[in-house]
Design a protein around this motif. Structure first.
Motif, PDB file in Angstrom:
ATOM      1  N   GLY A 308      26.164  -0.058  -4.899  1.00 44.35           N
ATOM      2  CA  GLY A 308      25.762  -0.549  -6.217  1.00 44.35           C
ATOM      3  C   GLY A 308      24.533   0.153  -6.776  1.00 44.35           C
ATOM      4  N   THR A 309      24.450   0.150  -8.119  1.00 38.95           N
ATOM      5  CA  THR A 309      23.315   0.717  -8.869  1.00 38.95           C
ATOM      6  C   THR A 309      23.083   2.183  -8.499  1.00 38.95           C
ATOM      7  OG1 THR A 309      22.354  -1.510  -8.692  1.00 38.95           O
ATOM      8  CG2 THR A 309      21.001   0.169  -9.701  1.00 38.95           C
ATOM      9  N   ASN A 310      24.086   2.998  -8.738  1.00 39.83           N
ATOM     10  CA  ASN A 310      24.014   4.451  -8.608  1.00 39.83           C
ATOM     11  C   ASN A 310      24.708   5.061  -9.821  1.00 39.83           C
ATOM     12  OD1 ASN A 310      22.757   5.443  -5.934  1.00 39.83           O
ATOM     13  ND2 ASN A 310      24.042   3.736  -5.253  1.00 39.83           N
ATOM     14  N   TYR A 311      25.244   6.253  -9.670  1.00 38.66           N
ATOM     15  CA  TYR A 311      25.920   6.926 -10.783  1.00 38.66           C
ATOM     16  C   TYR A 311      27.329   7.383 -10.377  1.00 38.66           C
ATOM     17  CZ  TYR A 311      21.200   7.075 -12.695  1.00 38.66           C
ATOM     18  OH  TYR A 311      19.945   6.726 -13.162  1.00 38.66           O
ATOM     19  N   PHE A 312      27.998   6.597  -9.550  1.00 40.68           N
ATOM     20  CA  PHE A 312      29.350   6.947  -9.134  1.00 40.68           C
ATOM     21  C   PHE A 312      30.309   6.854 -10.318  1.00 40.68           C
ATOM     22  CE2 PHE A 312      27.540   5.871  -4.969  1.00 40.68           C
ATOM     23  CZ  PHE A 312      27.957   6.974  -4.238  1.00 40.68           C
ATOM     24  N   VAL A 313      31.305   7.717 -10.326  1.00 41.53           N
ATOM     25  CA  VAL A 313      32.287   7.775 -11.422  1.00 41.53           C
ATOM     26  C   VAL A 313      33.697   7.802 -10.837  1.00 41.53           C
ATOM     27  CG1 VAL A 313      30.705   8.989 -12.966  1.00 41.53           C
ATOM     28  CG2 VAL A 313      32.204  10.309 -11.461  1.00 41.53           C
ATOM     29  N   GLY A 314      34.665   7.690 -11.761  1.00 39.78           N
ATOM     30  CA  GLY A 314      36.061   7.815 -11.371  1.00 39.78           C
ATOM     31  C   GLY A 314      36.682   6.504 -10.952  1.00 39.78           C
ATOM     32  N   GLN A 315      37.868   6.621 -10.358  1.00 36.87           N
ATOM     33  CA  GLN A 315      38.616   5.451  -9.931  1.00 36.87           C
ATOM     34  C   GLN A 315      38.209   5.036  -8.517  1.00 36.87           C
ATOM     35  OE1 GLN A 315      40.656   3.830 -12.044  1.00 36.87           O
ATOM     36  NE2 GLN A 315      40.147   5.361 -13.596  1.00 36.87           N
ATOM     37  N   VAL A 316      38.397   3.757  -8.226  1.00 38.17           N
ATOM     38  CA  VAL A 316      38.120   3.252  -6.883  1.00 38.17           C
ATOM     39  C   VAL A 316      39.340   3.530  -6.015  1.00 38.17           C
ATOM     40  CG1 VAL A 316      37.556   1.221  -5.503  1.00 38.17           C
ATOM     41  CG2 VAL A 316      36.619   1.456  -7.808  1.00 38.17           C
ATOM     42  N   PRO A 317      39.176   4.229  -4.890  1.00 30.11           N
ATOM     43  CA  PRO A 317      40.328   4.539  -4.031  1.00 30.11           C
ATOM     44  C   PRO A 317      40.871   3.299  -3.332  1.00 30.11           C
ATOM     45  CG  PRO A 317      38.288   5.225  -2.974  1.00 30.11           C
ATOM     46  CD  PRO A 317      37.914   4.763  -4.350  1.00 30.11           C
ATOM     47  N   SER A 318      41.970   3.467  -2.658  1.00 28.13           N
ATOM     48  CA  SER A 318      42.593   2.369  -1.917  1.00 28.13           C
ATOM     49  C   SER A 318      41.654   1.873  -0.826  1.00 28.13           C
ATOM     50  CB  SER A 318      43.901   2.835  -1.280  1.00 28.13           C
ATOM     51  OG  SER A 318      44.404   1.841  -0.405  1.00 28.13           O
ATOM     52  N   LEU A 319      41.537   0.545  -0.725  1.00 27.52           N
ATOM     53  CA  LEU A 319      40.697  -0.071   0.292  1.00 27.52           C
ATOM     54  C   LEU A 319      41.508  -0.972   1.214  1.00 27.52           C
ATOM     55  CD1 LEU A 319      37.754  -1.120  -2.094  1.00 27.52           C
ATOM     56  CD2 LEU A 319      37.855   0.909  -0.644  1.00 27.52           C
ATOM     57  N   GLY A 320      42.811  -0.792   1.197  1.00 29.39           N
ATOM     58  CA  GLY A 320      43.705  -1.718   1.882  1.00 29.39           C
ATOM     59  C   GLY A 320      43.573  -1.755   3.385  1.00 29.39           C
ATOM     60  N   ARG A 321      43.060  -0.678   3.995  1.00 29.26           N
ATOM     61  CA  ARG A 321      42.944  -0.671   5.452  1.00 29.26           C
ATOM     62  C   ARG A 321      41.656  -1.318   5.952  1.00 29.26           C
ATOM     63  NH1 ARG A 321      44.753   5.472   7.212  1.00 29.26           N
ATOM     64  NH2 ARG A 321      46.765   5.534   6.144  1.00 29.26           N
ATOM     65  N   LEU A 322      40.789  -1.684   5.042  1.00 29.39           N
ATOM     66  CA  LEU A 322      39.497  -2.258   5.447  1.00 29.39           C
ATOM     67  C   LEU A 322      39.652  -3.763   5.676  1.00 29.39           C
ATOM     68  CD1 LEU A 322      37.165  -0.386   2.917  1.00 29.39           C
ATOM     69  CD2 LEU A 322      38.210   0.444   5.031  1.00 29.39           C
ATOM     70  N   GLU A 323      40.386  -4.105   6.724  1.00 28.70           N
ATOM     71  CA  GLU A 323      40.752  -5.505   6.949  1.00 28.70           C
ATOM     72  C   GLU A 323      39.570  -6.378   7.359  1.00 28.70           C
ATOM     73  OE1 GLU A 323      43.951  -5.562   9.711  1.00 28.70           O
ATOM     74  OE2 GLU A 323      45.360  -4.554   8.349  1.00 28.70           O
ATOM     75  N   ASN A 324      38.468  -5.758   7.794  1.00 25.75           N
ATOM     76  CA  ASN A 324      37.289  -6.527   8.196  1.00 25.75           C
ATOM     77  C   ASN A 324      36.250  -6.641   7.085  1.00 25.75           C
ATOM     78  OD1 ASN A 324      38.143  -6.850  10.984  1.00 25.75           O
ATOM     79  ND2 ASN A 324      37.684  -4.674  11.245  1.00 25.75           N
ATOM     80  N   LEU A 325      36.580  -6.122   5.907  1.00 25.92           N
ATOM     81  CA  LEU A 325      35.621  -6.075   4.812  1.00 25.92           C
ATOM     82  C   LEU A 325      35.189  -7.478   4.391  1.00 25.92           C
ATOM     83  CD1 LEU A 325      34.202  -3.982   3.019  1.00 25.92           C
ATOM     84  CD2 LEU A 325      36.042  -4.299   1.354  1.00 25.92           C
ATOM     85  N   HIS A 326      33.876  -7.684   4.399  1.00 24.52           N
ATOM     86  CA  HIS A 326      33.318  -8.998   4.078  1.00 24.52           C
ATOM     87  C   HIS A 326      32.513  -8.958   2.777  1.00 24.52           C
ATOM     88  CE1 HIS A 326      31.775 -13.003   5.332  1.00 24.52           C
ATOM     89  NE2 HIS A 326      30.657 -12.631   4.754  1.00 24.52           N
ATOM     90  N   PHE A 327      31.883  -7.828   2.524  1.00 25.09           N
ATOM     91  CA  PHE A 327      30.983  -7.693   1.381  1.00 25.09           C
ATOM     92  C   PHE A 327      31.263  -6.354   0.713  1.00 25.09           C
ATOM     93  CE2 PHE A 327      27.000  -6.045  -0.384  1.00 25.09           C
ATOM     94  CZ  PHE A 327      26.477  -7.132  -1.076  1.00 25.09           C
ATOM     95  N   LEU A 328      31.618  -6.390  -0.582  1.00 29.50           N
ATOM     96  CA  LEU A 328      31.950  -5.160  -1.320  1.00 29.50           C
ATOM     97  C   LEU A 328      31.179  -5.178  -2.635  1.00 29.50           C
ATOM     98  CD1 LEU A 328      33.586  -2.576  -1.773  1.00 29.50           C
ATOM     99  CD2 LEU A 328      35.453  -4.000  -2.659  1.00 29.50           C
ATOM    100  N   ASN A 329      30.244  -4.251  -2.785  1.00 31.79           N
ATOM    101  CA  ASN A 329      29.428  -4.190  -3.990  1.00 31.79           C
ATOM    102  C   ASN A 329      29.564  -2.816  -4.638  1.00 31.79           C
ATOM    103  OD1 ASN A 329      27.598  -4.540  -6.024  1.00 31.79           O
ATOM    104  ND2 ASN A 329      25.783  -4.452  -4.723  1.00 31.79           N
ATOM    105  N   LEU A 330      30.203  -2.805  -5.822  1.00 28.97           N
ATOM    106  CA  LEU A 330      30.387  -1.565  -6.584  1.00 28.97           C
ATOM    107  C   LEU A 330      29.641  -1.619  -7.909  1.00 28.97           C
ATOM    108  CD1 LEU A 330      34.277  -1.215  -6.114  1.00 28.97           C
ATOM    109  CD2 LEU A 330      32.468  -0.340  -4.627  1.00 28.97           C
ATOM    110  N   GLU A 331      28.822  -2.621  -8.122  1.00 29.72           N
ATOM    111  CA  GLU A 331      28.223  -2.873  -9.430  1.00 29.72           C
ATOM    112  C   GLU A 331      27.231  -1.790  -9.838  1.00 29.72           C
ATOM    113  OE1 GLU A 331      24.489  -5.815  -8.368  1.00 29.72           O
ATOM    114  OE2 GLU A 331      26.470  -6.709  -8.620  1.00 29.72           O
TER     115      GLU A 331
END
Length: 1024
Positions: A308-331
Motif C-alpha cells: 500500500g501507498t506506493n506507485y504500483f500500476v497495471g492489473q492485479v495478477p492472479s492470487l488464487g494460490r495464496l491459500e494462507n493469505l490473511h491480510f492483503l493491502n493494495l491501497e
C-alpha cells in the motif's frame, strides 16, 4: 649400594609423611574445602544487583537472602559442577532500577534475561566481560545511552535482544565480529546512522530487526551473504535507495519488511520465484513503482502482503494460490485502468479461505462489482473499496459476507438502492457508503445493525424520511446522513441514541418542522449540524444540556425567536453558527462568557441592541454580525453605529419604573430570605437525623465549589446512579481529586452516601479507591448537599477502555492482553481483601467495569461502594439482616439469585467478578444484543471452549486493522501467538465464578491461587 642402604629408611619416612599430610588435607577433621573464589564473587555480584533495584512490586527478590544458598534464589541457575551462576532470568517481574555493573563479574553466565521490566540508565560496559554469554535479552525496558561497544567481546553471543528501549547512537561496527550471532533485535529505539556492511560478516544471522528507529542510508549488498536469514525487519526508518536484487534469492527468508521508508524502484518480475518460505512481505508507504510481479502466484506460503501507498500500476495478477493469505493491502497506488477487467482478480481471491482484511482503497479500479464478491472468505472482517471508480448497483451477494465488521465503499460511482441483504451484517460496526449516487429511502434494515458505531451515508441521493428504526443502533456514536434529499421531520428516535458522541450531521437536506426539545438528551454529542434545511420554530433551550458540544451549526434554516441564553452552559463550545435564520431580540450577554468559543456567526438575522465586547466579541475576525441592521456598539473594529442615548422625556417614566422595580425586588428578596431560613431549619433537622459518619474529616461546600470552578461542565468526568463526578482540587490536597456529588433528589442517594462513607472509612488497599474526605452541608441556596472526595484516577474507568466506541473515548493504545490480565489480578486482590482480610466482611454488590478505575500506571482500583453491605460476624458465621429485594445493582452483573430475593453473599460478588473477567477477555458486555435466543455471556464462552478460542476472544486483541499492530506482532516473532492454555485458564476462572447455582461458584481464595499460577505461566511463556 652402601649409599642407597643408608638413605632408604629416610626416603621411606619422607614418603609416608607426604601421604599422611595429603590424607589430612583431604579427609582430616580440618580438611581444606575447595571453595573457589568465584563463588564469593558471584554472591557479591548478585547482592549488588539487588541493591540497584528500587521497586520490586511482586517481591521477586525476597528469596535473595542469606537463609538459602544463592544458587536457589529465584531466577538463578548454577552449574552443577562449579556452583557458578550460569543463568540470571528475571523476565517480566516489573523490576524498577538500574542494572548494576557488578553483573559483569558473573563470568560463567550463559543466559542473562531481564526483558519486560523497567530498568533504566545505560547498559553497563562491564557486560563485555561475560565471555561465556550466549543470550542477552534486555528488551522492553527503558535503557538509554548507546549500545556498549564492549559487547563485541562476547564472542559466544547467539541472541542479542535490545528492542523497545530508548537507545541512541549507531549500531557498533564491532557487532560484525560476533560470528555466532543468530538473532539481533534493536527495533523501537532511537538509533541513528546506517546499516554498515559489517552485517555481511554475521554468517550465522537468521533474524535482524531494527524497525522503528531513525536509521538512514541504503541496504548494503553484503547482507546477501547471510544465507540463513529468515527475518529482515527494517520498517519505519529513513532508509532509501533500491532493494538489492540479490535479497530475493535468499530462499530462507520468511519475513521481509521495509514499510514506511523512502525506497524506490520496481520489483523484479521473478521476485517471488525464489522465496518459497515467504510469509510476510511489507513494503508499504515507500515509492515503489511498476507492476505487481506475476510471480506472486508462487508465494504460496504468504500470509501478510502489503504494498500500500506506493506507485504500483497495471492489473492485479492472479492470487488464487495464496491459500494462507490473511491480510492483503493494495491501497494508495495507481492500480487498475478504470476498465471492466480491473476487478477480475476478485474471482481468484475466492480461494483465499482465511482472508481477514482486504483493501483496494484509493486506486483507479473501474467496472462493476462482480457478483462473486459474495464468495470471498467467510472470515473476511474488513473490506475497503473506497476512492475508486467502481460503478453500477451493489450486488446483493455482498450481503453474504456476514462476518464483515468494517465495510468502506465511499467515493465510488455506485447507484440504486442500498441492498436489503445488508441487513445480514449483524457484526457490522463501521459502514461507509458516502460519496456515491445511492437513491431511494434509507432502508429500515439499518435498525438491524445493532453493533454499528459509525454510519456515514452523506453525499448521496437518498430521499424520504429518516426511519425511526435507527433507534435500534444503540452503539452509534457517529451518524452522517448530510447532503442528501431527505424530507419530513427529525424523528424523536434520533435523540434516543444516547451513545451519539462524535457527530450527528443532518445538514443539507430538506428536513422540516422544529428541532425537537429532546435534542437535550444528547449530552455526549461533540458535533451537531442541522444546517441548510427547512427547520423552523424556536431554538430549544434544552440545547444547553448538550454539555459536550464543541461544534454547533444551525445556519440556513428558518429558526425564529431569541437566541437561548442556555447556550452559555456549553462551556466547551468552539464553533457556533446561527446565521441565515429569522432570530430576533438582543444578543445574550452570556455568550461572551463561553471561554472556548473561537468562531461565532449570527449574520443575516433580525437581531438588535447592544453587541457585547468581551470573549469572542472582542476579536472582529472571530465574529460574524452582518445583515443585522439594528445592532449597535461592540468593539470599534466591528464598525457598528453607536447605541442611541435614551430620550429625556421618558425620564419620569423611567424613575417610576425604577421605584416599582425596587419595591418588587425588595419583596422578592424578603420572600427569598424567609424561604432560605425555613429550608436551613429543615436541613439542619434532616442532617441531625442522618446517621453519623465517623473518622472522616469533612470539607466545606465552598471548598468544593471553588475547586471545581463552580461544578463546571468542563470538570465533569462522569455520572452514575446517584450523582455526578467532577475533577477538582482542594487546598488541603496537593494532587487533583475526584469529587462525587450526590443527587439527593434521587431516591436512595442519602443512604448511598452513608453506606459508602462507612464502607470506606476504615479500609485501605492498593486496589481500592481511596476516600480522602466528605462534605455534608448546604449549598449557597440552602439546599442539602453531600459529596465524597476520592483520589483522582487519570486513566478513567475500565469500561472506557473496553468499550471506547460506546463512550466516545479515544484510547489508541488499547488494553493489550497483559494489561487485562493484570487488571483481573488487581480486582481479585481487592475482593480478597474485602471478603477475607477486613475486620468486618464487606460485600461490594455492584462490581462492573465502570466501577473499576485505572491510575497513572494502569493499576486497577475498585470503587463506588454506594450499595455495599457490611456484614457482621455472629457466632463465627456471617450475618446480614438485609435481603436483596429492592437492591438495584446493575443488570447483567447482578447474580440471578438476587432477583429472587436471596440474601447478599460473597458468592454474589464472585458472580459479578466472573462476568467482569469474561467481558474483559471477550470484549462483550453481558447485555450485548449479540446474544440471542436466551444465550448469555457465560453460555457464549462455555459453548466455545476450548476449541474455538479465536471466536470468543476480543477482536481488539487479535485485530489486524492497523499496520502498526501487525508490525509489532511480526517483530515479536512473525505469527502472533497466544498461549491458548493460559487463556483457557483465565476463561475457566470467569466461567467457574459465574455459574448460576451459587454453591458451584469459586471463592476468592481459590481464585487468587488460580490467577497467580495462570498469570505467571502466561508471562513466563511470552516470546521475547
Amino acid at each position: 649400594m652402601i649409599y642407597f642402604s643408608l638413605f632408604s629408611p629416610m626416603l621411606l619416612y619422607l614418603h609416608l609423611f607426604f601421604l599422611f599430610t595429603l590424607y589430612l588435607m583431604c579427609f582430616g577433621p580440618n580438611k581444606i574445602v575447595a571453595v573457589p573464589l568465584g563463588n564469593q564473587t558471584d554472591h557479591l555480584a548478585l547482592r549488588k544487583f539487588k541493591e540497584s533495584i528500587t521497586n520490586d512490586p511482586y517481591r521477586t527478590l525476597e528469596s535473595w537472602n542469606s537463609s538459602i544458598r544463592f544458587c536457589k534464589w529465584r531466577g538463578i541457575t548454577c552449574s552443577p559442577m562449579h556452583q557458578r551462576v550460569i543463568e540470571l532470568n528475571l523476565k517480566g517481574y516489573e523490576l524498577h532500577g538500574s542494572l548494576s555493573p557488578h553483573v559483569g563479574n558473573l563470568t560463567f553466565l550463559i543466559n542473562l534475561n531481564l526483558s519486560n521490566n523497567s530498568f533504566f540508565g545505560e547498559i553497563p560496559h562491564e557486560l563485555g566481560k561475560l565471555l561465556q554469554l550466549q543470550q542477552l535479552r534486555l528488551n522492553n525496558n527503558s535503557f538509554a545511552g548507546e549500545i556498549p561497544t564492549n559487547l563485541t567481546y562476547c564472542s559466544n553471543l547467539t541472541d542479542l535482544y535490545l528492542h523497545k528501549n530508548n537507545l541512541i547512537g549507531k549500531i557498533p561496527i564491532g557487532i560484525g565480529s560476533l560470528k555466532k550471532l543468530q538473532s539481533f533485535s534493536v527495533w523501537r529505539n532511537n538509533l541513528t546512522g546506517g546499516i554498515s556492511s559489517f552485517i555481511g560478516n554475521l554468517s550465522s544471522l537468521a533474524r535482524f530487526s531494527c524497525d522503528d528507529n531513525n536509521i538512514q542510508g541504503d541496504i548494503p549488498r553484503e547482507i546477501c551473504r547471510l544465507r540463513n536469514l529468515s527475518f529482515l525487519l527494517l520498517g519505519l526508518n529513513k532508509l532509501s535507495g533500491t532493494i538489492p536484487s540479490c535479497l530475493y534469492n535468499i530462499s530462507s527468508l520468511t519475513v521481509f519488511s521495509v514499510t514506511e521508508n523512502n525506497f524506490h524502484g520496481s520489483l523484479p518480475l521473478n521476485t517471488f520465484n525464489t522465496l518459497p518460505n515467504l510469509q510476510t512481505f511489507f513494503i508499504g508507504q515507500n515509492q515503489f513503482s511498476g507492476p505487481i510481479p506475476t510471480s506472486i502466484i508462487n508465494a504460496s506460503a504468504i500470509i501478510w502482503f502489503d504494498i500500500g501507498t506506493n506507485y504500483f500500476v497495471g492489473q492485479v495478477p492472479s492470487l488464487g494460490r495464496l491459500e494462507n493469505l490473511h491480510f492483503l493491502n493494495l491501497e494508495g497506488n495507481n492500480l487498475g485502468s478504470n476498465s471492466t477487467k480491473d476487478l477480475e482478480f476478485f474471482k481468484t481471491l475466492t480461494n483465499c479461505s482465511v482472508l481477514y482484511e482486504f483493501s483496494i482503497c484509493c486506486n483507479n479500479f473501474g467496472g462493476i462489482l462482480p457478483n462473486y464478491i459474495g464468495n470471498l472468505s467467510s472470515e473476511l472482517a474488513i473490506l475497503d473499496l473506497a476512492n475508486n471508480r467502481i460503478s453500477g448497483k451493489v450486488p446483493a451477494e455482498l450481503g453474504s459476507l456476514v462476518g464483515l465488521i468494517n465495510l468502506n465503499m465511499a467515493y465510488n460511482q455506485f447507484v440504486g438502492n442500498i441492498p436489503s441483504t445488508f441487513g445480514k451484517f449483524r457484526k457490522m460496526q463501521k459502514l461507509m457508503l458516502s460519496g456515491n449516487k445511492f437513491s431511494g429511502d434509507i432502508p429500515q434494515l439499518i435498525g438491524n445493525l445493532s453493533q454499528l458505531y459509525y454510519l456515514d451515508l452523506h453525499l448521496n441521493m437518498l430521499e424520504g424520511n429518516i426511519h425511526p428504526s435507527i433507534e435500534n443502533c444503540q452503539k452509534l456514536q457517529y451518524l452522517d446522513i448530510s447532503h442528501n434529499k431527505l424530507r419530513g421531520t427529525i424523528p424523536i428516535e434520533v435523540f434516543n441514541l444516547f451513545s451519539l458522541s462524535n457527530l450527528l450531521d443532518l445538514s443539507h437536506n430538506s428536513l422540516r418542522g422544529s428541532l425537537p426539545r429532546e435534542v437535550g438528551m444528547l449530552t455526549n454529542i461533540g458535533w451537531l449540524d442541522v444546517s441548510e434545511n427547512c427547520l423552523s420554530g424556536d431554538i430549544p433551550i434544552t440545547i444547553g444540556k448538550c454539555i459536550s458540544l464543541e461544534h454547533l451549526d444551525l445556519q440556513g434554516n428558518s429558526f425564529n425567536g431569541t437566541i437561548p441564553s442556555s447556550l452559555a452552559f456549553l462551556r466547551g463550545l468552539q464553533y457556533l453558527d446561527l446565521s441565515i435564520n429569522q432570530l430576533s431580540g438582543s444578543i445574550p450577554d452570556v455568550l461572551q462568557n463561553i471561554p472556548s468559543l473561537k468562531q461565532l456567526n449570527i449574520s443575516f438575522n433580525m437581531l438588535e441592541g447592544v453587541v457585547p465586547t468581551h470573549g469572542v466579541f472582542g476579536n472582529a475576525t472571530q465574529v460574524g454580525l452582518v445583515g443585522n441592521k439594528k445592532l449597535c456598539g461592540g468593539i470599534s473594529k466591528l464598525c457598528l453605529p453607536a447605541c442611541p442615548v435614551k430620550d429625556k422625556k421618558h425620564t419620569k417614566h423611567n424613575k417610576f419604573m425604577l421605584v416599582a422595580v425596587s419595591v418588587v425586588s425588595f419583596l422578592v428578596i424578603l420572600i427569598f430570605v424567609i424561604t432560605i431560613y425555613s429550608m436551613r431549619k429543615r436541613n439542619q433537622k434532616r442532617l441531625f437525623d442522618s446517621p453519623t459518619i465517623h473518622q472522616l474529616d469533612k470539607v466545606s461546600y465552598q471548598d468544593l465549589h471553588r475547586g471545581t470552578d463552580g461544578f463546571s461542565a468542563n470538570n465533569l468526568i462522569g455520572s452514575g446512579s446517584f450523582g455526578c463526578v467532577y475533577r477538582g482540587s482542594l487546598v488541603s490536597e496537593d494532587n487533583v481529586v475526584a469529587i462525587k456529588v450526590l443527587n439527593l433528589q434521587k431516591k436512595g442517594a442519602h443512604k448511598s452516601f452513608i453506606l459508602e462513607c462507612n464502607a470506606l472509612k476504615n479500609i485501605r488497599h492498593r486496589n481500592l479507591v481511596k476516600i480522602i474526605t466528605c462534605c455534608s452541608s448546604s449549598d449557597y441556596k440552602g439546599q442539602e448537599f453531600k459529596a465524597l472526595v476520592f483520589d483522582y484516577m487519570k486513566n478513567g474507568s475500565l469500561e472506557q477502555w473496553l468499550h471506547p466506541e460506546i463512550l466516545n473515548e479515544e484510547h489508541q493504545a488499547t488494553l493489550d492482553l497483559s494489561h487485562r490480565l493484570n487488571i483481573i489480578t488487581d480486582v481479585a486482590s481487592a475482593l480478597h481483601y474485602l471478603h477475607q482480610e477486613c475486620e468486618q466482611l464487606i460485600l461490594h454488590c455492584d462490581l462492573k467495569p465502570s466501577n473499576v478505575l485505572l491510575d497513572d500506571d494502569m493499576v486497577a482500583h475498585v470503587g463506588d461502594f454506594g450499595i455495599a453491605r457490611l456484614v457482621s460476624n455472629i457466632g463465627g458465621s456471617s450475618h446480614n439482616d438485609t435481603s436483596t429485594i429492592g437492591i438495584k445493582g446493575t443488570v447483567g452483573y447482578t447474580p440471578p439469585e438476587y432477583g429472587m430475593g436471596s440474601k447478599m453473599s460473597t458468592r454474589g460478588d464472585m458472580y459479578s467478578f466472573g462476568i467482569l473477567v469474561l467481558e474483559m477477555l471477550t470484549g462483550r458486555k453481558p447485555t450485548d444484543e449479540f446474544f440471542e435466543d436466551g444465550e448469555n455471556l457465560h453460555d457464549f464462552v462455555a459453548n466455545s471452549l476450548p476449541g474455538n478460542l479465536i471466536n470468543i476472544l476480543d477482536p481488539g486483541l487479535v485485530s489486524r486493522n492497523t499496520e502498526e499492530k501487525i508490525q509489532d506482532e511480526i517483530c515479536e516473532n512473525l505469527i502472533p501467538t497466544i498461549d491458548e492454555e493460559c487463556l483457557v485458564s483465565f476463561f475457566r476462572i470467569g466461567l467457574n465464578c459465574s455459574m448460576e447455582p451459587p454453591k458451584e461458584r469459586m471463592n476468592i481464595v481459590d481464585v487468587t491461587k488460580e490467577l497467580s499460577i495462570a498469570r505467571k505461566t502466561f508471562f513466563a511463556g511470552k516470546i521475547n
